[in-house]
Every structure is written in structure tokens, then in C-alpha cells.
Design a protein around this motif. Structure first.
Motif, PDB file in Angstrom:
ATOM      1  N   ARG A  61       0.704  -1.366  -0.083  1.00  0.00           N
ATOM      2  CA  ARG A  61      -0.153   0.253  -0.081  1.00  0.00           C
ATOM      3  C   ARG A  61       1.087   1.190  -0.099  1.00  0.00           C
ATOM      4  NH1 ARG A  61      -2.059   3.301   4.006  1.00  0.00           N
ATOM      5  NH2 ARG A  61      -4.001   3.808   2.854  1.00  0.00           N
ATOM      6  N   VAL A  62       1.028   1.504  -0.757  1.00  0.00           N
ATOM      7  CA  VAL A  62       1.726   2.956  -1.523  1.00  0.00           C
ATOM      8  C   VAL A  62       1.362   4.426  -1.506  1.00  0.00           C
ATOM      9  CG1 VAL A  62       3.213   4.122  -2.782  1.00  0.00           C
ATOM     10  CG2 VAL A  62       3.502   1.367  -2.216  1.00  0.00           C
ATOM     11  N   THR A  63       1.317   5.193  -0.868  1.00  0.00           N
ATOM     12  CA  THR A  63       0.426   6.329  -0.581  1.00  0.00           C
ATOM     13  C   THR A  63       1.294   7.969  -1.425  1.00  0.00           C
ATOM     14  OG1 THR A  63       1.141   7.457   1.871  1.00  0.00           O
ATOM     15  CG2 THR A  63      -0.651   5.922   1.221  1.00  0.00           C
ATOM     16  N   ASP A  64       2.159   7.885  -1.404  1.00  0.00           N
ATOM     17  CA  ASP A  64       3.337   8.913  -2.025  1.00  0.00           C
ATOM     18  C   ASP A  64       4.595   7.826  -3.085  1.00  0.00           C
ATOM     19  OD1 ASP A  64       5.641  10.634  -2.629  1.00  0.00           O
ATOM     20  OD2 ASP A  64       6.353  10.640  -0.611  1.00  0.00           O
ATOM     21  N   ILE A  65       3.961   8.207  -4.253  1.00  0.00           N
ATOM     22  CA  ILE A  65       5.237   7.464  -5.268  1.00  0.00           C
ATOM     23  C   ILE A  65       6.300   7.246  -5.390  1.00  0.00           C
ATOM     24  CG2 ILE A  65       4.511   8.661  -6.769  1.00  0.00           C
ATOM     25  CD1 ILE A  65       4.452   4.540  -7.053  1.00  0.00           C
ATOM     26  N   ILE A 116       5.903   8.318 -13.413  1.00  0.00           N
ATOM     27  CA  ILE A 116       5.858   8.707 -14.213  1.00  0.00           C
ATOM     28  C   ILE A 116       7.550   9.845 -14.532  1.00  0.00           C
ATOM     29  CG2 ILE A 116       6.392   9.943 -16.889  1.00  0.00           C
ATOM     30  CD1 ILE A 116       3.315   8.917 -17.796  1.00  0.00           C
ATOM     31  N   PRO A 117       7.377  10.745 -13.542  1.00  0.00           N
ATOM     32  CA  PRO A 117       8.147  11.262 -13.545  1.00  0.00           C
ATOM     33  C   PRO A 117       9.930  10.813 -12.254  1.00  0.00           C
ATOM     34  CG  PRO A 117       6.139  12.818 -12.620  1.00  0.00           C
ATOM     35  CD  PRO A 117       5.698  11.990 -13.338  1.00  0.00           C
ATOM     36  N   LEU A 122      10.549   7.615 -12.719  1.00  0.00           N
ATOM     37  CA  LEU A 122      11.628   6.462 -13.861  1.00  0.00           C
ATOM     38  C   LEU A 122      12.598   7.324 -14.642  1.00  0.00           C
ATOM     39  CD1 LEU A 122       8.033   4.563 -14.936  1.00  0.00           C
ATOM     40  CD2 LEU A 122       9.833   4.631 -12.789  1.00  0.00           C
ATOM     41  N   ASP A 123      13.236   6.536 -15.113  1.00  0.00           N
ATOM     42  CA  ASP A 123      14.604   7.002 -15.608  1.00  0.00           C
ATOM     43  C   ASP A 123      14.397   6.703 -16.965  1.00  0.00           C
ATOM     44  OD1 ASP A 123      16.342   7.473 -13.660  1.00  0.00           O
ATOM     45  OD2 ASP A 123      15.934   5.517 -13.783  1.00  0.00           O
ATOM     46  N   GLU A 124      12.992   5.636 -17.914  1.00  0.00           N
ATOM     47  CA  GLU A 124      12.980   5.977 -19.041  1.00  0.00           C
ATOM     48  C   GLU A 124      11.666   4.672 -19.098  1.00  0.00           C
ATOM     49  OE1 GLU A 124      15.952   3.467 -21.663  1.00  0.00           O
ATOM     50  OE2 GLU A 124      17.705   4.507 -20.264  1.00  0.00           O
ATOM     51  N   ILE A 125      11.189   5.436 -20.118  1.00  0.00           N
ATOM     52  CA  ILE A 125       9.273   5.348 -20.724  1.00  0.00           C
ATOM     53  C   ILE A 125       9.685   4.449 -22.246  1.00  0.00           C
ATOM     54  CG2 ILE A 125       7.259   6.285 -20.797  1.00  0.00           C
ATOM     55  CD1 ILE A 125       8.508   6.881 -18.110  1.00  0.00           C
ATOM     56  N   ASP A 126       9.044   2.990 -21.939  1.00  0.00           N
ATOM     57  CA  ASP A 126       8.307   2.564 -23.565  1.00  0.00           C
ATOM     58  C   ASP A 126       8.092   3.962 -24.503  1.00  0.00           C
ATOM     59  OD1 ASP A 126       8.271   0.115 -24.909  1.00  0.00           O
ATOM     60  OD2 ASP A 126       6.058   1.010 -24.702  1.00  0.00           O
ATOM     61  N   PRO A 127       8.021   4.070 -25.411  1.00  0.00           N
ATOM     62  CA  PRO A 127       7.565   4.732 -26.357  1.00  0.00           C
ATOM     63  C   PRO A 127       5.120   4.441 -26.579  1.00  0.00           C
ATOM     64  CG  PRO A 127       9.173   3.971 -28.002  1.00  0.00           C
ATOM     65  CD  PRO A 127       8.852   3.027 -26.034  1.00  0.00           C
ATOM     66  N   LEU A 128       5.419   3.311 -26.408  1.00  0.00           N
ATOM     67  CA  LEU A 128       3.632   3.401 -26.018  1.00  0.00           C
ATOM     68  C   LEU A 128       3.250   3.877 -25.063  1.00  0.00           C
ATOM     69  CD1 LEU A 128       0.906   1.898 -26.000  1.00  0.00           C
ATOM     70  CD2 LEU A 128       1.156  -0.086 -25.482  1.00  0.00           C
ATOM     71  N   ALA A 129       4.228   3.352 -23.450  1.00  0.00           N
ATOM     72  CA  ALA A 129       3.342   4.169 -22.298  1.00  0.00           C
ATOM     73  C   ALA A 129       4.013   5.281 -22.761  1.00  0.00           C
ATOM     74  CB  ALA A 129       4.904   3.668 -21.093  1.00  0.00           C
ATOM     75  N   GLY A 189       9.812   2.173 -17.390  1.00  0.00           N
ATOM     76  CA  GLY A 189       8.125   2.150 -17.861  1.00  0.00           C
ATOM     77  C   GLY A 189       7.754   2.123 -18.845  1.00  0.00           C
ATOM     78  N   PHE A 190       6.604   0.917 -18.737  1.00  0.00           N
ATOM     79  CA  PHE A 190       5.540   0.324 -19.622  1.00  0.00           C
ATOM     80  C   PHE A 190       4.353  -0.041 -19.600  1.00  0.00           C
ATOM     81  CE2 PHE A 190       9.537  -2.030 -19.667  1.00  0.00           C
ATOM     82  CZ  PHE A 190      10.609  -1.837 -20.229  1.00  0.00           C
TER      83      PHE A 190
END
Length: 279
Positions: A43-47, A73-74, A76-83, A101-102
Motif C-alpha cells: 500500500r503506497v501513498t507516496d509514489i 512517470i516523473p 522513472l529513468d526511461e519510458i517505453d514509447p507506447l507508455a 516504465g511500460f
């Protein structure tokens, strides 16, 4: 399966998370393939703190659920193009010191929907404007569906329309005046522990319409019950859940998911939940 210091740790981050069947499903999959890994619910309240924990504890990967799919998202180091196109992430992989991130919700939803209807050229009402709605909406647009969005909060819904090329906004109080081929419910309404709730009136439904709910606890929500009673073909959220979980498993392990084992674990877990009505 031996659990020791070399065992890999995975999990799901959300709030709430008590309802999640992911631990049961992933742990059954790991055990069936003899993979020394454990999957837990957090249970995470602060991502931001959650992502710091992934780095600091060496967690190998996490599933991201409500309400963190966009706000993660902010961090993460890299994001998959679809994401990146979707603007939401439901899977984070910790690899070589980086958080990647995916999004597997999009493919999971379309695969589930195709069992009942071809979205290409169909008129689709999307209920909701959160991270899951972004994933489903993006996939629908890319499949050639004619997407309309409705949401309790108009500003958020209009924002999603701006991001989904060719989509349009329909106020909640007008959705039953139009004839849609497919209706997809993407909000948490009706999810444990709020059994018996639905975001829309049964007046929306028409015989022959396809109604899909991404909520999977309970499996048959009030939304789906009312749709079925009106003669709709229904698509359970369990199907999208299994599809996206199988895709996550491949990202986590590099191996094909034992889908039959995962399906059985989900069925057993849901049966226990319904019997006890406990988390």
C-alpha cells in the motif's frame, strides 16, 4: 521453491491494494516454473517514496495500479514509447540501476475486447479518464474505434479527449441518448469493498451492445449485471487482468507466462474473496 537471499522481489504498488489478486497470480506462476521470486502487495501513498524503495531495496519490478499510473512517470529513468503515448505506466522494471516504465493495460484490454467484438470502426463509450482509461483509449484509437469519453469530472475528461486523437466528449447525463456499440467502464467504481455500485444508469444499455468492465474484484460487477440483464454481451475484467499480467510476467522474467496456472490462481482467489467478503 527455495526462498533465500538470492530470491528476487516483485510487487504491486497502489492505494488501496488489499483487493489485488496479483500476489496470488504471480506467486503461482513463479512456483510453477521453479523461479525463485516472490511478489507482494504494497500500500503506497507516496509514489516518489515507493520508487526510492525500489531503487534502495533492489526490487526487481513492480506493477503500478490506482492511483499512481500517471504520477509515477516523473520518477522513472526511461519510458517505453507506447507508455509515453498513453501517458500512463502500469509496469516498472528495475534494470542496470534504471527504472523503466511500460504499459501492458492497452494490449490486455484490446485482447480481452476482441473476444467479443472488433473495435475497428465501432462506436465506443469510454467511462473514466484516469490512467487505465488513457491506456484503453489509446489502444482503441490505434485500432480505429470511434471513441467518446465521459467522466464525472468534466475537466479531466476533456483533457483525455484532447490527448486521444479524434475522440469526443459526452456529458454523463447525455450518454443514454446515443447508441454505442461498445461501452467500457475504466473507473474503480464497483471495486472491492464498494460492491453494488455502478457509475452509470442501466438506461445506457441496449440489447446487442458489448459492455466491458476492467474491475475484476468482484468479477461480475453491478455494471456488468445490469448490462447482462439488458441483453448486452459482457466482457469480464478478469480477462484484461490476466492478459496484462501475462505481459508483465514476460517483462519481469523474459519467459512466457503459465497462463493456465495464473487463471486457476485467480479463480481460486476470487472464489475465496466472494465466500468470505474479506481482503
Amino acid at each position: 521453491m527455495k526462498i533465500d537471499a538470492a530470491t528476487s522481489l516483485y510487487g504491486v504498488f497502489g492505494n488501496p491494494v488489499e483487493h489485488s489478486m496479483s500476489p496470488a497470480v504471480f506467486n503461482a506462476a513463479f512456483e510453477s516454473l521453479g523461479i525463485s521470486s516472490v511478489y507482494l502487495g504494497f500500500r503506497v501513498t507516496d509514489i516518489r517514496s515507493g520508487m526510492d524503495a525500489v531503487r534502495g531495496l533492489g526490487i526487481h519490478g513492480v506493477s503500478i495500479t490506482v492511483p499512481h499510473k500517471e504520477t509515477v512517470i516523473p520518477y522513472l529513468d526511461e519510458i517505453d514509447p507506447l507508455a509515453a503515448r498513453i501517458g500512463a505506466v502500469n509496469t516498472v522494471i528495475h534494470r542496470d540501476g534504471k527504472l523503466l516504465g511500460f504499459n501492458t493495460d492497452a494490449s490486455g484490454a484490446i485482447e480481452a475486447l476482441r473476444a467479443a467484438a472488433d473495435p475497428a470502426g465501432a462506436s465506443v463509450l469510454l467511462i473514466g479518464a484516469g490512467g487505465a482509461a488513457r491506456a484503453v483509449g489509446t489502444a482503441l484509437v490505434e485500432e480505429g474505434a470511434l471513441v467518446a469519453v465521459t467522466n464525472r469530472h468534466e475537466e479531466r475528461g476533456l483533457g483525455l479527449c484532447r490527448d486521444l486523437s479524434g475522440s469526443r466528449w459526452v456529458p454523463l447525463d447525455r450518454i443514454d441518448r446515443e447508441g454505442f456499440d461498445i461501452v467500457i467502464q475504466t473507473t474503480p467504481v464497483g471495486m472491492w469493498p464498494h460492491f453494488g455500485e455502478s457509475p452509470v444508469s442501466p438506461s445506457l444499455f441496449r440489447e446487442g451492445m458489448v459492455a466491458m468492465d476492467i474491475v475484476y474484484v468482484p468479477e461480475e460487477t453491478r455494471f456488468l449485471q445490469e448490462a447482462r440483464a439488458c441483453g448486452c454481451r459482457i466482457v469480464f475484467g478478469t480477462e484484461m487482468f490476466l492478459n496484462q499480467a501475462a505481459a508483465q510476467f514476460r517483462l519481469f522474467t523474459g519467459q512466457e507466462a503459465p497462463i493456465d496456472t495464473m487463471r486457476l490462481a485467480l479463480r481460486n482467489g476470487l472464489a475465496e474473496r466472494i465466500q468470505g467478503r474479506t481482503p
